[in-house]
Design a protein around this motif. Structure first.
Motif, mmCIF file in Angstrom:
data_model
loop_
_atom_site.group_PDB
_atom_site.id
_atom_site.type_symbol
_atom_site.label_atom_id
_atom_site.label_comp_id
_atom_site.label_asym_id
_atom_site.label_seq_id
_atom_site.Cartn_x
_atom_site.Cartn_y
_atom_site.Cartn_z
ATOM 1 N N TRP A 1 0.053 -4.735 17.252
ATOM 2 C CA TRP A 1 0.112 -4.350 16.274
ATOM 3 C C TRP A 1 1.547 -4.787 15.697
ATOM 4 C CZ3 TRP A 1 -3.283 -2.026 11.868
ATOM 5 C CH2 TRP A 1 -2.926 -1.291 10.708
ATOM 6 N N PHE B 1 6.756 -3.300 12.482
ATOM 7 C CA PHE B 1 6.007 -3.743 13.568
ATOM 8 C C PHE B 1 5.754 -5.127 13.594
ATOM 9 C CE2 PHE B 1 4.533 0.606 15.673
ATOM 10 C CZ PHE B 1 5.101 1.528 15.025
ATOM 11 N N TYR C 1 0.067 3.245 22.222
ATOM 12 C CA TYR C 1 1.393 3.013 21.606
ATOM 13 C C TYR C 1 2.448 3.989 22.910
ATOM 14 C CZ TYR C 1 -0.282 1.098 17.526
ATOM 15 O OH TYR C 1 -0.332 0.293 16.313
ATOM 16 N N ASN D 1 -6.702 2.017 21.086
ATOM 17 C CA ASN D 1 -4.796 2.257 20.299
ATOM 18 C C ASN D 1 -3.762 2.792 21.196
ATOM 19 O OD1 ASN D 1 -6.369 0.769 18.643
ATOM 20 N ND2 ASN D 1 -6.031 2.908 17.064
ATOM 21 N N GLU E 1 -4.833 -2.063 19.443
ATOM 22 C CA GLU E 1 -3.384 -1.868 18.923
ATOM 23 C C GLU E 1 -1.914 -1.461 20.107
ATOM 24 O OE1 GLU E 1 -2.555 1.212 15.859
ATOM 25 O OE2 GLU E 1 -4.494 0.483 14.867
ATOM 26 N N GLN F 1 -2.280 -1.207 4.245
ATOM 27 C CA GLN F 1 -1.711 -1.027 4.603
ATOM 28 C C GLN F 1 -0.583 -2.542 4.190
ATOM 29 O OE1 GLN F 1 -2.620 0.881 8.536
ATOM 30 N NE2 GLN F 1 -0.167 0.904 8.542
ATOM 31 N N MET G 1 9.938 5.133 15.915
ATOM 32 C CA MET G 1 9.090 6.123 15.579
ATOM 33 C C MET G 1 9.175 7.536 16.146
ATOM 34 S SD MET G 1 7.081 5.310 13.657
ATOM 35 C CE MET G 1 4.817 5.935 13.296
ATOM 36 N N GLU H 1 3.623 1.614 6.339
ATOM 37 C CA GLU H 1 3.624 2.590 7.746
ATOM 38 C C GLU H 1 3.289 4.124 7.516
ATOM 39 O OE1 GLU H 1 2.730 2.410 10.430
ATOM 40 O OE2 GLU H 1 2.500 4.559 11.415
ATOM 41 N N TRP H 2 2.133 4.305 6.541
ATOM 42 C CA TRP H 2 1.898 5.839 6.331
ATOM 43 C C TRP H 2 2.611 6.914 5.156
ATOM 44 C CZ3 TRP H 2 -2.636 4.358 5.288
ATOM 45 C CH2 TRP H 2 -3.837 3.877 5.926
ATOM 46 N N HIS I 1 -10.016 2.232 8.014
ATOM 47 C CA HIS I 1 -9.300 3.202 8.673
ATOM 48 C C HIS I 1 -8.346 4.405 7.841
ATOM 49 C CE1 HIS I 1 -5.850 0.767 11.203
ATOM 50 N NE2 HIS I 1 -5.134 2.230 10.164
ATOM 51 N N PHE I 2 -8.673 5.433 7.806
ATOM 52 C CA PHE I 2 -7.887 6.473 7.620
ATOM 53 C C PHE I 2 -7.788 6.478 6.121
ATOM 54 C CE2 PHE I 2 -3.858 6.527 10.398
ATOM 55 C CZ PHE I 2 -4.747 6.564 11.631
ATOM 56 N N ASN J 1 -11.307 3.375 12.438
ATOM 57 C CA ASN J 1 -9.960 3.142 13.401
ATOM 58 C C ASN J 1 -10.024 4.640 13.651
ATOM 59 O OD1 ASN J 1 -7.935 2.457 14.202
ATOM 60 N ND2 ASN J 1 -6.840 3.910 12.601
ATOM 61 N N GLU J 2 -9.345 5.023 14.971
ATOM 62 C CA GLU J 2 -9.105 6.694 15.741
ATOM 63 C C GLU J 2 -9.920 7.367 14.875
ATOM 64 O OE1 GLU J 2 -4.931 5.900 14.657
ATOM 65 O OE2 GLU J 2 -4.674 4.790 16.343
ATOM 66 N N TRP K 1 8.746 8.075 19.546
ATOM 67 C CA TRP K 1 7.701 7.258 20.158
ATOM 68 C C TRP K 1 8.316 7.351 21.834
ATOM 69 C CZ3 TRP K 1 3.610 4.675 17.159
ATOM 70 C CH2 TRP K 1 3.086 5.069 16.397
HETATM 71 C C1 GCO Z 1 -2.356 4.296 13.794
HETATM 72 C C2 GCO Z 1 -3.358 2.947 13.015
HETATM 73 C C3 GCO Z 1 -2.195 1.899 12.796
HETATM 74 C C4 GCO Z 1 -0.815 2.815 12.310
HETATM 75 C C5 GCO Z 1 -0.333 2.078 13.420
HETATM 76 C C6 GCO Z 1 1.592 2.351 14.366
HETATM 77 O O1 GCO Z 1 -2.841 4.207 14.943
HETATM 78 O O2 GCO Z 1 -1.938 5.066 13.087
HETATM 79 O O3 GCO Z 1 -3.605 2.713 13.672
HETATM 80 O O4 GCO Z 1 -2.306 2.079 11.294
HETATM 81 O O5 GCO Z 1 0.302 2.058 11.199
HETATM 82 O O6 GCO Z 1 -0.609 2.598 15.086
HETATM 83 O O7 GCO Z 1 1.677 3.586 14.144
#
Ligand code: GCO
Length: 433
Positions: A375, A391, A287, A285, A337, A22, A309, A382-383, A122-123, A167-168, A311
């Motif tokens: 974060w 952010f 949000y 993490n 995060e 990212q 987002m 942002e993907w 991380h993804f 990550n996640e 959210w």
């Molecule tokens: C996720 C990832 C991050 C994101 C962040 C904001 O949780 O998706 O760890 O890469 O950018 O969370 O969405």
């Protein structure tokens, strides 16, 4: 009336988080780079990834500037990740220059007194791995991931204070293989299960490799512990949907850590070698909260306060998650995060402080929370949303790549410096003379 004080423990760790893909720029051997190109062949209105990552924040070349800014706001720990596809651009080829560059980046943190929390995945995947089934092909992926982890641990491990295996582990299975909102955009319960099990195995194998070489280094996972609610509080379908989702994407991973077995729907209770006890600390993490309408997720409903987002603004969900995870998996917790996509800095500050208040409340309840990582350090890619979501505590002008500390970053610096903050006293009703 005196303002309420939110003082944190003397050894509480304040940090920031980011991810290689990212921020670094030009990760052309990554699967996401290929997905972004594929999406550009679709009509703009049907593109599932808004724009290509390209040079991102050019962090690969500007890391000294970014880490000097991190130092200036008092960051005590930073969470970068390593891009697997940089280290292994081809399955059997190690790019030693990339390894040396990562070493230089981690040394730049250490030189500034900033601890390193290194995330290994991380993804993203190397393109050669994604093109052979990626996370749904454990037979191919796991040995290759072990080789990658062994290489990183050998060449960078002496510079790492905390490790995050992945990550996640629940997000790619859910978002990419069930929800079809991240590449490869599938909606297949079987692929969801396969991918989730692969992540659990990646985690346990990375844990073992790290502990063999650095037995005293804390090894955790950055887990997106979804806060879920039934959309209609008393609707039996919504309640059942929420409970099934909660079991599958939150609880089963930690039950696997606790007992070494994978329960339905991720397995049939069979043992996964190396999973039991493979966790020293939990990265959370957090949000937002979201709803379940039957088996379908609903991001928000009319009247909810939401971020850019979409959210829901829901700080108390963090308090509830901290209590739940501490019962489910009694270990030290680090918030790995938490942050908000917004261009309104007063909203960023409100989000930051409201979530820190929930952490403070959980600490007062006796939950062992060791630190908080915001974060993100800088605005970044942002993907699927591209660069439209900001952010960062540090703003990036993507035309010039100029960095600028935002008001929210200044506020975070004050909180770090004071190891807490005070709630501004409400204005007096009768103004004193
Ligand atoms: C996720 C990832 C991050 C994101 C962040 C904001 O949780 O998706 O760890 O890469 O950018 O969370 O969405």
């Amino acid at each position: 009336m005196n303002p309420k004080q939110y003082a944190f423990p003397p050894d509480f760790l304040w940090g920031t988080a980011a991810s290689a893909y990212q921020v670094e720029g030009h990760n052309r051997h990554s699967d996401w780079a290929r997905w972004e190109m594929e999406e550009r062949k679709r009509p703009p209105a049907r593109r599932r990834i808004r724009e290509p990552c390209g040079r991102a924040c050019d962090h690969w070349n500007r890391f000294e500037e970014d880490y000097e800014l991190a130092r200036s706001i008092g960051v005590q720990v930073h969470r970068p990740s390593v891009e697997w596809s940089r280290i292994y651009p081809r399955e059997k080829l190690v790019d030693r220059e990339a390894l040396a560059h990562y070493r230089t980046m981690l040394q730049a943190l250490q030189r500034r007194g900033i601890k390193v929390m290194l995330c290994l995945n991380h993804f993203t995947l190397p393109l050669w791995a994604a093109s052979r089934g990626g996370y749904t092909n454990a037979k191919m992926l796991l040995p290759a991931f072990e080789a990658y982890v062994e290489t990183v641990v050998q060449y960078l491990g002496d510079l790492v204070d905390y490790w995050l295996t992945v990550n996640e582990p629940n997000v790619i299975p859910t978002a990419a293989y069930l929800g079809a909102v991240m590449p490869p955009f599938k909606s297949s319960p079987l692929s969801f299960v396969k991918a989730f099990r692969t992540f659990m195995a990646m985690h346990s194998r990375a844990y073992r490799i790290i502990k063999e070489r650095f037995p005293r280094s804390p090894v955790g996972v950055a887990y997106s512990y979804f806060h879920l609610q039934p959309l209609r509080q008393h609707n039996p379908l919504d309640r059942a949907g929420r409970n099934l989702a909660h079991l599958a994407i939150n609880r089963r991973f930690f039950q696997g850590i606790a007992g070494g077995r994978i329960g339905p729907p991720l397995g049939l209770g069979e043992r996964m070698p190396g999973l039991e006890g493979a966790l020293d600390f939990i990265g959370i993490n957090y949000y937002s909260t979201s709803y379940m309408k039957g088996l379908f997720p609903v991001e928000s409903k009319p009247g909810d306060l939401v971020t850019e987002m979409g959210w829901i603004y829901y700080p108390r969900g963090l308090y509830e998650v901290l209590h739940e995870i501490s019962r489910l998996s009694p270990r030290p917790i680090i918030i790995t995060e938490n942050g908000i996509a917004t261009t309104d800095e007063s909203f960023r500050i409100r989000y930051l402080e409201d979530h820190l208040k929930e952490i403070h409340r959980a600490l007062a309840d006796g939950i062992e929370i060791r630190g908080y990582m915001h974060w993100s350090l800088t605005d970044n890619f942002e993907w699927q949303h591209g660069y439209s979501k900001r952010f960062g505590l540090i703003g990036i002008d993507y035309a010039t790549l100029e960095r600028k500390l935002k008001t929210g970053g200044q506020r975070y610096a004050r909180i770090i410096g004071d190891n807490g903050f005070a709630e501004p006293a409400p204005p007096d009703k009768e103004q004193r003379p």
